[in-house]
Design a protein around this motif. Structure first.
Motif, PDB file in Angstrom:
ATOM      1  N   ALA A 283      58.055 110.188  60.439  1.00  0.00           N
ATOM      2  CA  ALA A 283      57.279 109.246  61.471  1.00  0.00           C
ATOM      3  C   ALA A 283      57.773 109.555  62.818  1.00  0.00           C
ATOM      4  O   ALA A 283      57.236 109.566  63.990  1.00  0.00           O
ATOM      5  CB  ALA A 283      57.148 107.875  61.146  1.00  0.00           C
ATOM      6  N   GLU A 338      63.859 102.278  70.038  1.00  0.00           N
ATOM      7  CA  GLU A 338      63.492 102.589  68.635  1.00  0.00           C
ATOM      8  C   GLU A 338      64.567 103.467  67.932  1.00  0.00           C
ATOM      9  O   GLU A 338      65.075 103.028  67.011  1.00  0.00           O
ATOM     10  CB  GLU A 338      61.998 103.233  68.360  1.00  0.00           C
ATOM     11  CG  GLU A 338      61.569 103.174  67.033  1.00  0.00           C
ATOM     12  CD  GLU A 338      60.341 103.597  66.829  1.00  0.00           C
ATOM     13  OE1 GLU A 338      59.283 103.566  67.583  1.00  0.00           O
ATOM     14  OE2 GLU A 338      60.107 104.436  65.686  1.00  0.00           O
TER      15      GLU A 338
ATOM     16  N   SER B 307      55.010  94.186  60.221  1.00  0.00           N
ATOM     17  CA  SER B 307      54.674  95.686  61.183  1.00  0.00           C
ATOM     18  C   SER B 307      53.527  95.286  62.029  1.00  0.00           C
ATOM     19  O   SER B 307      53.296  95.828  63.240  1.00  0.00           O
ATOM     20  CB  SER B 307      54.427  96.889  60.150  1.00  0.00           C
ATOM     21  OG  SER B 307      53.199  96.614  59.511  1.00  0.00           O
ATOM     22  N   GLU B 353      58.240 100.143  62.241  1.00  0.00           N
ATOM     23  CA  GLU B 353      58.222 101.590  61.670  1.00  0.00           C
ATOM     24  C   GLU B 353      58.864 101.332  60.323  1.00  0.00           C
ATOM     25  O   GLU B 353      58.474 101.927  59.100  1.00  0.00           O
ATOM     26  CB  GLU B 353      58.977 102.433  62.432  1.00  0.00           C
ATOM     27  CG  GLU B 353      58.702 103.866  62.289  1.00  0.00           C
ATOM     28  CD  GLU B 353      57.185 104.173  62.563  1.00  0.00           C
ATOM     29  OE1 GLU B 353      56.588 104.611  61.413  1.00  0.00           O
ATOM     30  OE2 GLU B 353      56.802 103.936  63.695  1.00  0.00           O
TER      31      GLU B 353
END
Ligand SMILES: Cc1cc2nc3c(=O)[nH]c(=O)nc-3n(C[C@H](O)[C@H](O)[C@H](O)COP(=O)(O)OP(=O)(O)OC[C@H]3O[C@@H](n4cnc5c(N)ncnc54)[C@H](O)[C@@H]3O)c2cc1C
Lengths: 400, 365
Positions: A283, A338, B307, B353
């Motif tokens: 991902a 992230e 999420s 994620e």
């Protein structure tokens, strides 16, 4: 059609890189790539600008006659990219990138002689006094007024979001000189205002990253000599529009985005999720790939548009680059966050790197990544918000 | 199906909302919450609590998020007290729970060590048996509320090995225990957290919480409850932020009209409102499952909520700053504070994620 990069340009890039590596002090580089929006002091900015001037690279986009270069757009692009990649300070944009082209095009010869050399070596550190509390996107509604008094102008009003006004010693300022004009755009002039005037008060505005980048500026009967008017009275709007075009080409910030993507990769390689490095997680790899492709696309767009012109980008290309470049910057700061995972939560601005830190290994207690994410929200708001860019393109390019 | 609050939940919401409106940023907010009985939610009456389930927590959490209250309600009441109630001995419950209810003791919960949708398997903190107890060594990063907590519930291996769910145990570690090192700091939304390190911290046998070697299901429970609770808090923040943005669209004038008259902004505001409604729906779903005992069903529901709500939080947070324009970028305006709260929310207890991965993992398990 030939997209190959000439050997001469590759050599040039190597030369710039070598120069920066030799001359740029580590602590300065550290600060620039410290992942925060510009936090250099005025002295640090001057120090580096003067090094670049001495090398002849102080203002590459200017005409040679004023201390610029004869580089074509591709060479300048290459230069900017290496500067960003190496973590060297970018030139302060306001004087060099915005005001100077206006003075060159519309200023008097005396103004060019007086201001350009001082802008070049940053003796004059300019800030941009356009926005006001009630006039952001609708800049033409600005209220700060300048009244004639003999040869002088007397200015009163309030400017808002005046970035680096606390470091600057000059401001180029839009003022209303004709309140009666038929259209508000027709009653605006541009003045060059010394910041040490007793009628000027600068108050900090702290942004989401906890830093002091920008200010409110109050002007109370500030007296300005007539020689500090740029061009003609009531033509300020024309100059401002031209200037915003120069400003927007800077906003694509390809070099900065290239550096960001490198940093994302470094951070991701260090972090594991379920024991697998993030860089090997499908991902994440897809997100990274997609932003790398986006970056390539914006870069090619930039190059293709640049190759059509010799010096500065005219209107609509700049509008497009502003939109895509700013969105890309935001996406990258998001991915950077992230990539740091929960480590990015730490937001200890005063960096209490005090006790037993070695116990906790290689962590970032300054919260730079998150601060940068927050600060970078501004790039779709300032220098003409992205909504305004869309409006302009719809109207001017598509005739809608 | 009935999505309406019960009468007692409505009363609870009103009381919590009023408290937050009047005293949300008061230094003694925690004592005021105790006085209102909020810290006894989910704790049984024998220990001074008022009972109730996750939907009661949800009501309080939404008020806390909506009022930007900085507190340790989640680690202390929603998770810590619940673990003690579920797994604690009579003696542990009798000592700890009344203090929590009274606002005299706060608790943090330290499980995850590195990013994972499966925290149990990645726990490396070691608990070695010694005479009369255990000796703990390990590091736990970014533990919510651990900067000020009196007790930290720490997970460690008493057996098994890395990568497994076996051999995990929980310990009630007083933060003044010799050898417990904390480095505290504010996280991005101003709430407190700490990194904790233990290098041979000696603990008595009475600090064991639950059965030795069988804590995996409790750790899952703690993870799910933390995430589900954060979701409720985020919904409160989103609702308040949307209200603020809408007000700005109606009052900020540019080009001679309120900016809310520009269609592009209208559509974006509509999307942000839809995001809030989606988030609220998923938060209710997550809360409903958070009291469940079945690991896979609960985990899937909570991960789905975390999420999805993470994505919604980004839509609302980023959208709000954009629609505010420059004023959204200033540190002393509330929109930025909400944006930071939502930014922290996204990263805490696994990001979108991570939870997407976990959902997929549980779905095929
Ligand atoms: C950190 C920072 C630094 C800055 N530095 C400077 C500086 O140095 N000098 C300077 O002069 N200014 C500076 N600015 C100001 C900046 O240029 C303005 O913030 C910008 O022009 C937007 O104006 P505003 O903030 O008043 O927002 P508004 O104009 O009130 O806009 C609010 C929202 O409405 C939208 N909107 C407005 N009109 C329309 C429309 N017609 N159609 C669709 N959408 C619309 C905008 O896109 C935005 O989303 C800075 C701002 C910030 C935040």
């Amino acid at each position: 059609m030939d997209l190959s990069i000439p050997q001469e340009l590759t050599d040039f890039a190597a030369e710039v890189r070598a120069f920066i590596r030799a001359e740029l002090p580590d602590d300065l580089r550290e600060k620039v790539i410290g992942r925060r929006f510009d936090i250099l002091s005025a002295d640090e900015k001057r120090f580096w600008q003067r090094k670049m001037v001495a090398k002849g690279w102080g203002a590459p986009a200017w005409p040679v006659a004023y201390g610029g270069t004869d580089w074509d757009v591709l060479k300048r692009h290459t230069f900017n990219e290496v500067v960003a990649d190496e973590g060297a300070p970018m030139p302060v944009p306001f004087g060099q990138g915005m005001l100077a082209p206006i003075l060159i095009e519309f200023g008097s010869e005396e103004q060019r002689q007086h201001f350009l050399p001082r802008i070049l070596n940053l003796e004059y550190f300019f800030c941009q006094g356009f926005s006001e509390p009630g006039s952001g996107s609708d800049l033409a509604s600005l209220k700060t007024k300048a009244m004639r008094d003999g040869d002088d102008w007397v200015v009163s009003g309030q400017k808002m979001w005046t970035s680096y006004a606390h470091q600057a010693n000059m401001m180029f300022c839009l003022v209303r000189t004709d309140p009666e004009a038929e259209r508000p755009q027709q009653g605006i002039s541009m003045l060059l205002i010394p910041m040490d005037d007793p009628g000027i008060t600068v108050r900090p505005v702290i942004t989401l990253d906890g830093e002091h980048h920008t200010n409110e500026v109050f002007l109370d009967d500030v007296r300005i000599p007539g020689a500090n008017l740029v061009g003609e009275v009531n033509k300020g709007w024309t100059y401002a529009k031209a200037l915003l075009g120069y400003e927007r080409t800077e906003v694509a910030r390809i070099g900065l985005s290239k550096r960001l993507i490198k940093m994302v990769k470094e951070a991701a390689a260090k972090r594991t999720v379920n024991g697998v490095p993030l860089t090997e997680t499908p991902a994440f790899r897809r997100k990274l790939a997609s932003l790398e492709i986006e970056l390539k696309a914006v870069e090619m767009l930039n190059l293709r548009m640049l190759s059509n012109v010799r010096r500065n980008l005219p209107g609509n290309e700049a509008n497009m680059l502003k939109i895509k470049g700013s969105e890309l910057q935001q996406d990258l700061t998001e991915l950077m966050m992230e990539a740091q995972g929960t480590d990015a939560l730490r937001f200890d601005r005063d960096a209490a790197l005090d006790q037993n830190i070695d116990l906790f290994g290689d962590v970032d207690y300054r919260g730079d990544v998150t601060a940068n994410y927050l600060a970078t929200r501004v790039v779709t708001i300032f220098s003409g918000s992205n909504e305004i860019q869309h409006n302009i393109l719809a109207k001017e390019l598509l005739d809608l | 199906m009935d999505f309406t609050l019960t009468e007692s939940q409505s009363l609870l919401r009103d009381a919590a909302t009023r408290l937050v409106a009047d005293h949300g940023d008061a230094p003694d907010i925690w004592q005021r919450m105790a006085a209102l009985g909020l810290l006894g939610i989910g704790i049984d009456e024998a220990h001074g609590g008022t009972g109730g389930g996750f939907h009661d927590h949800a009501v309080v959490l939404e008020a806390l998020g909506g009022g930007l209250v900085r507190s340790v309600y989640i680690p202390t009441v929603v998770v810590g007290a619940h673990l003690i109630s579920t797994a604690g001995t009579d003696a542990q419950q009798a000592v700890l729970l009344p203090k929590i209810v009274a606002g005299e003791m706060t608790v943090a919960v330290a499980n995850a060590e590195s990013a994972s949708f499966e925290p149990c398997e990645r726990i490396g903190t070691q608990a070695d048996r010694i005479a009369g107890g255990y000796r703990l060594s390990g590091v736990k990063p970014v533990v919510m509320g651990a900067d000020t907590a009196d007790v930290i519930i720490v997970s460690a291996r008493t057996g098994g090995g890395p990568g497994g769910r076996e051999g995990l145990s929980l310990f009630l570690v007083a933060t003044d225990t010799a050898g417990m090192v904390r480095h505290g700091y504010p996280i991005v939304d101003g709430n407190g957290a700490a990194d904790i390190a233990m290098d041979g911290v000696a603990l008595g046998a009475e600090t064991l919480l639950g059965t030795e070697g069988e804590a995996a299901s409790l750790i899952d429970l703690a993870t799910d409850r933390t995430a589900a609770a954060l979701c409720c808090d985020a919904v409160g923040a989103m609702a308040a932020l949307n209200a603020l943005t809408l007000e700005h669209l109606k009052t900020r004038v540019q080009f001679g009209r309120p900016i809310g008259k520009f269609q592009i902004l209208q559509h974006r505001m509509v999307d942000m409102t839809i995001a809030e409604e989606m988030a609220r729906s998923m938060a209710v779903y997550g809360a409903d499952e958070a009291d469940g005992d079945e690991r896979v069903a609960r985990g899937k529901a909570v991960s789905a909520a975390k999420s999805k709500i993470g994505d919604c939080a980004r839509t609302v947070g980023q959208g709000s700053i954009q629609l505010h324009g420059g004023i959204g970028m200033t540190d002393d305006y509330a929109a930025g504070d909400y944006f930071k709260r939502l930014t922290a929310f996204e990263m805490l207890a696994g990001n979108s994620e991570d939870h997407l991965e976990r959902y997929a993992f549980l779905g095929t398990a």
